[in-house]
Scaffold this active site. Structure first.
Site, PDB file in Angstrom:
ATOM      1  N   ALA A  42       0.840  -1.205   0.000  1.00 18.12           N
ATOM      2  CA  ALA A  42       0.000   0.000   0.000  1.00 18.12           C
ATOM      3  C   ALA A  42       0.872   1.251   0.000  1.00 18.12           C
ATOM      4  O   ALA A  42       0.632   2.199  -0.756  1.00 18.12           O
ATOM      5  CB  ALA A  42      -0.924   0.004   1.219  1.00 18.12           C
TER       6      ALA A  42
ATOM      7  N   GLU B 177      -4.067 -20.457  -0.599  1.00 19.78           N
ATOM      8  CA  GLU B 177      -5.412 -20.898  -0.957  1.00 19.78           C
ATOM      9  C   GLU B 177      -5.455 -21.309  -2.437  1.00 19.78           C
ATOM     10  O   GLU B 177      -6.342 -22.050  -2.861  1.00 19.78           O
ATOM     11  CB  GLU B 177      -6.324 -19.679  -0.753  1.00 19.78           C
TER      12      GLU B 177
ATOM     13  N   ALA C  96      -6.816  -8.692  -0.288  1.00 20.45           N
ATOM     14  CA  ALA C  96      -5.829  -7.828   0.372  1.00 20.45           C
ATOM     15  C   ALA C  96      -4.944  -7.163  -0.674  1.00 20.45           C
ATOM     16  O   ALA C  96      -4.661  -5.961  -0.593  1.00 20.45           O
ATOM     17  CB  ALA C  96      -4.971  -8.633   1.339  1.00 20.45           C
TER      18      ALA C  96
ATOM     19  N   ARG D 120      -5.968 -24.902  -3.381  1.00 18.89           N
ATOM     20  CA  ARG D 120      -7.359 -25.360  -3.513  1.00 18.89           C
ATOM     21  C   ARG D 120      -7.983 -24.754  -4.761  1.00 18.89           C
ATOM     22  O   ARG D 120      -8.681 -25.433  -5.514  1.00 18.89           O
ATOM     23  CB  ARG D 120      -8.164 -24.973  -2.262  1.00 18.89           C
TER      24      ARG D 120
ATOM     25  N   GLY E 133      -7.383 -12.900  -1.814  1.00 23.80           N
ATOM     26  CA  GLY E 133      -7.148 -12.106  -3.025  1.00 23.80           C
ATOM     27  C   GLY E 133      -7.614 -10.669  -2.879  1.00 23.80           C
ATOM     28  O   GLY E 133      -7.279  -9.814  -3.706  1.00 23.80           O
TER      29      GLY E 133
ATOM     30  N   ASP F 184       1.749  -0.783  15.735  1.00 20.77           N
ATOM     31  CA  ASP F 184       2.226   0.280  16.648  1.00 20.77           C
ATOM     32  C   ASP F 184       1.416   1.573  16.510  1.00 20.77           C
ATOM     33  O   ASP F 184       1.368   2.393  17.420  1.00 20.77           O
ATOM     34  CB  ASP F 184       3.698   0.646  16.373  1.00 20.77           C
TER      35      ASP F 184
ATOM     36  N   HIS G  86      -4.092 -14.490  10.271  1.00 17.66           N
ATOM     37  CA  HIS G  86      -3.639 -14.069   8.941  1.00 17.66           C
ATOM     38  C   HIS G  86      -3.871 -12.594   8.638  1.00 17.66           C
ATOM     39  O   HIS G  86      -3.014 -11.925   8.092  1.00 17.66           O
ATOM     40  CB  HIS G  86      -4.343 -14.930   7.892  1.00 17.66           C
ATOM     41  N   HIS G  87      -5.050 -12.087   8.980  1.00 21.61           N
ATOM     42  CA  HIS G  87      -5.370 -10.713   8.574  1.00 21.61           C
ATOM     43  C   HIS G  87      -6.180 -10.038   9.671  1.00 21.61           C
ATOM     44  O   HIS G  87      -7.059 -10.657  10.263  1.00 21.61           O
ATOM     45  CB  HIS G  87      -6.191 -10.748   7.279  1.00 21.61           C
TER      46      HIS G  87
ATOM     47  N   HIS H 203      -6.551 -17.976   8.824  1.00 22.54           N
ATOM     48  CA  HIS H 203      -6.495 -18.584   7.483  1.00 22.54           C
ATOM     49  C   HIS H 203      -6.424 -20.084   7.690  1.00 22.54           C
ATOM     50  O   HIS H 203      -5.647 -20.568   8.505  1.00 22.54           O
ATOM     51  CB  HIS H 203      -5.234 -18.065   6.785  1.00 22.54           C
TER      52      HIS H 203
ATOM     53  N   ARG I 189     -12.943 -18.206   4.579  1.00 23.82           N
ATOM     54  CA  ARG I 189     -11.898 -18.664   5.507  1.00 23.82           C
ATOM     55  C   ARG I 189     -12.426 -18.941   6.903  1.00 23.82           C
ATOM     56  O   ARG I 189     -11.949 -19.846   7.575  1.00 23.82           O
ATOM     57  CB  ARG I 189     -10.795 -17.605   5.577  1.00 23.82           C
TER      58      ARG I 189
ATOM     59  N   THR J  66       3.066  -7.738   2.285  1.00 22.78           N
ATOM     60  CA  THR J  66       2.883  -7.965   0.845  1.00 22.78           C
ATOM     61  C   THR J  66       3.906  -8.969   0.325  1.00 22.78           C
ATOM     62  O   THR J  66       3.616  -9.784  -0.550  1.00 22.78           O
ATOM     63  CB  THR J  66       3.024  -6.635   0.074  1.00 22.78           C
TER      64      THR J  66
ATOM     65  N   GLU K 283      10.006   3.420   6.396  1.00 18.04           N
ATOM     66  CA  GLU K 283       9.644   2.045   6.748  1.00 18.04           C
ATOM     67  C   GLU K 283      10.430   1.673   7.996  1.00 18.04           C
ATOM     68  O   GLU K 283      11.640   1.846   8.052  1.00 18.04           O
ATOM     69  CB  GLU K 283       9.999   1.117   5.569  1.00 18.04           C
TER      70      GLU K 283
ATOM     71  N   GLY L 105      -1.451 -15.702  -3.055  1.00 16.60           N
ATOM     72  CA  GLY L 105      -2.599 -16.114  -3.869  1.00 16.60           C
ATOM     73  C   GLY L 105      -2.879 -15.324  -5.120  1.00 16.60           C
ATOM     74  O   GLY L 105      -2.986 -15.882  -6.209  1.00 16.60           O
TER      75      GLY L 105
ATOM     76  N   TYR M  11     -12.423  -8.040  14.546  1.00 13.94           N
ATOM     77  CA  TYR M  11     -12.506  -8.992  13.423  1.00 13.94           C
ATOM     78  C   TYR M  11     -11.097  -9.394  12.985  1.00 13.94           C
ATOM     79  O   TYR M  11     -10.400  -8.626  12.308  1.00 13.94           O
ATOM     80  CB  TYR M  11     -13.270  -8.382  12.249  1.00 13.94           C
TER      81      TYR M  11
ATOM     82  N   ARG N 221     -12.216 -11.289   5.476  1.00 13.50           N
ATOM     83  CA  ARG N 221     -11.722 -10.880   4.153  1.00 13.50           C
ATOM     84  C   ARG N 221     -11.664 -12.080   3.206  1.00 13.50           C
ATOM     85  O   ARG N 221     -11.283 -13.177   3.614  1.00 13.50           O
ATOM     86  CB  ARG N 221     -10.314 -10.269   4.285  1.00 13.50           C
TER      87      ARG N 221
HETATM   88  O1  MEZ Z   1      -5.468 -12.923   0.115  1.00 14.79           O
HETATM   89  C1  MEZ Z   1      -4.873 -13.768   0.790  1.00 14.79           C
HETATM   90  O2  MEZ Z   1      -4.695 -13.642   1.989  1.00 14.79           O
HETATM   91  C2  MEZ Z   1      -4.408 -15.010   0.140  1.00 14.79           C
HETATM   92  C3  MEZ Z   1      -4.873 -15.236  -1.225  1.00 14.79           C
HETATM   93  C4  MEZ Z   1      -3.653 -15.871   0.805  1.00 14.79           C
HETATM   94  C5  MEZ Z   1      -3.327 -17.165   0.220  1.00 14.79           C
HETATM   95  O3  MEZ Z   1      -3.941 -18.138   0.607  1.00 14.79           O
HETATM   96  O4  MEZ Z   1      -2.461 -17.222  -0.653  1.00 14.79           O
END
Ligand code: MEZ
Length: 566
Positions: A135, A374, A544, A377, A542, A340, A499-500, A361, A398, A163, A154, A168, A357, A539
């Protein structure tokens, strides 16, 4: 994390070059170390599978630290822990071969090279971007393209943030690659999937932007040589809309490398190891941000600021404070995802929303903090329990798939796929290099490798193949790959991981940061995982990468405009 490695002390004097290996993020890494007398002179990486950017930066920094310290016992490069670990392991192994004596390596030592913080010189800039993940990089590039003079800071030593770990794909609807592959998708279907996946707790206006701006963003990335035209599908989507790099390789390192190349081309002033520690807001308008690097503290006076500091998925205390049920879970997040900014934002009266929330994953790798994408699958893989039975629609959202795994006894699962899936999805090759994949030339052989019942696993796969043929599934899977019939067969043990973090700073549709009373703070923007509200309670896979690029662009463009007008 502490570990010990025993080495033999260096013996005789002729310069020696020895090799060693270690397990990196992308697989095995091999280094050679030149030792002259009792001195480490040079370290070369012979083979690795890390991303070009991480490799390029981290290897040089680690070599410098190790030669300065004359020991592999140095701090990891922040933002590249797996890579650092592998590099140090490999050097240690090589030094062992070079006959170093008994020697201990302790990771996480305090860096003695770090000096006391002194006051530095303040600087002025049009736009300051805080955070160098997807981002932040996207915002910085867009603000520069829109005429601003930009500084990006950073806190980690390396750019990329979470990132860099994304595998995915980037969800977008109505794109050129979809049309070329006759995938009939629209922003409205994408919107509906996203709202449903988020349990309708999402901010509808932000989801509208997310679903409508993907196509532009795919074109914008393509114009920078970032080609995401391979299509796949991820959990909760009803259409193939996950855009991946050619070969189905991980999207994150590819995207990060492309964005950094572009940022460097534009000459953006990027300051790593630099952290925002306070914000000066006057008359409801951002004035400056106090930042700190390893040696100095100074203010960056900016007309506009974009906060792109990511989520808090690696801060387990913060996670548990918002959701005590997640105590003990591992995380897929990079170490810097510690949130932080949130206590600072809270003190400034900034509105935080949806903090409770937190997404788990379904397919974290069972032994390391690593995600198994993911896309396994989505490319046709299935999931079975220890007995060898399918138990859930693998492409469900998820929250639902994770809950189903945790309800198994034992509470884990295996991803199962065949040679055809393997050939189509470059990402799985890195799991093999990390030793995470069991295989068998027959289904019975695979069952033996994972201690499942061969008859049950065979029956599961036969029934699944019948579902593929009839395109109907008793578990409700609606999108199938090909039948699983091409030997060899593969399995990866998986467990749900944090995961998120869906919650974060509240923004309006112009990406402006909102106070608790919903008033925007002039000149202050936010984008990416630090923002709350887009993904609701859950979420979609894909979304994110879509979020960071779409809202990265929007915030960068709006910040540049504000800077020009003020
Ligand atoms: O968007 C994601 O978090 C994602 C696709 C993760 C993944 O399973 O690769």
């Amino acid at each position: 994390m502490k570990f010990l490695i025993i080495l033999l002390l260096l013996g005789a004097c002729a310069p020696k070059e020895q090799t060693g290996t270690g397990p990196g993020f992308g697989g095995k890494m091999e280094v050679s170390v030149l030792v002259d007398g009792d001195k480490i002179k040079q370290i070369k990486v012979l083979n690795h599978n890390e991303s070009a950017y991480v490799g390029g930066k981290a290897f040089a920094l680690l070599e410098k630290r190790i030669i300065e310290r004359q020991s592999p016992e140095v701090d990891n490069i922040s933002g590249a822990s797996f890579t650092s670990f592998a590099y140090k392991m490999a050097v240690a192994e090589a030094l062992g071969k070079a006959k170093f004596g008994e020697y201990k390596i302790t990771v996480n030592t305090k860096d003695p090279l770090q000096s006391a913080i002194t006051n530095g010189t303040n600087i002025m800039v049009d736009v300051l971007v805080i955070g160098g993940g997807g981002a932040g990089l996207t915002a910085a590039i867009t603000a520069t393209e829109n005429g601003s003079d930009v500084v990006l800071i950073e806190k980690m030593s390396l750019l990329g943030g979470n990132t860099l770990y994304a595998t995915g794909g980037l969800n977008a609807a109505g794109t050129i690659p979809q049309k070329a592959q006759n995938i009939d998708d629209t922003p409205q279907i994408f919107y509906d999937d996203t709202m449903k996946g988020g349990q309708n707790k999402n901010d509808p206006q932000l989801v509208k932007i997310l679903s409508e701006e993907g196509s532009n963003t795919i074109d914008w990335l393509a114009s920078k040589g970032i080609d995401l035209s391979k299509m796949s599908i991820l959990g909760g989507s009803s259409k193939k809309r996950a855009h991946q790099p050619e070969g189905g390789y991980a999207v994150g390192p590819y995207l990060t490398d492309g964005l950094i190349t572009e940022a460097n081309k534009l000459g953006i002033d990027i300051r790593t190891d630099t952290k925002a520690i306070n914000f000066d807001i006057q008359n409801n308008q951002i004035n400056s941000v106090v930042v700190e690097d390893k040696n100095t503290r100074y203010s960056i006076v900016a007309k506009a600021v974009v906060i792109a500091t990511g989520g808090f998925g690696a801060n387990l205390d913060m996670i548990v404070s918002y959701n005590p049920k997640l105590k003990g879970f591992k995380t897929s997040n990079q170490k810097g995802a510690t949130g932080d900014i949130f206590p600072i934002a809270n003190k400034l009266g900034i509105q935080l929303k949806d903090m409770e929330y937190i997404q788990i994953h379904p397919t974290g790798e069972a032994t390391r903090s690593l995600l198994i994408t993911e896309a396994v699958r989505g490319s046709g893989g299935i999931m079975v329990n220890q007995e060898g039975q399918r138990f859930i629609n693998e492409l469900g959202t998820r929250d639902v798939v994770s809950a189903a795994i945790l309800a198994q006894n034992p509470a884990k699962a295996y991803l199962i796929y065949d040679e055809q899936v393997r050939n189509n999805l470059g990402a799985v090759k890195s799991y093999e290099k990390l030793g995470l994949v069991k295989s068998g030339k027959t289904i019975a052989e695979l069952a033996k490798a994972i201690k499942a019942d061969p008859t049950v696993l065979q029956d599961t796969i036969t029934k699944y193949n019948e579902s593929v043929a009839s395109q109907t599934d008793p578990l409700g899977r609606a999108i199938f790959g090909k039948t699983l019939t091409e030997a060899s067969y593969y399995a990866i043990a998986v467990l749900p991981v944090i995961h998120h973090t869906m919650g974060g700073i509240a923004v309006n549709t112009n990406s402006q940061v909102l106070l608790k009373n919903n008033t925007p703070i002039k000149g202050l923007y936010a984008a990416g995982e630090v923002v709350g509200g887009i993904h609701g309670a859950n979420r979609l896979g894909g979304n994110a990468v879509a979020d960071i690029t779409i809202f990265g662009r929007r915030s960068g463009e709006r910040a540049a405009k504000f800077a020009q007008e003020n």
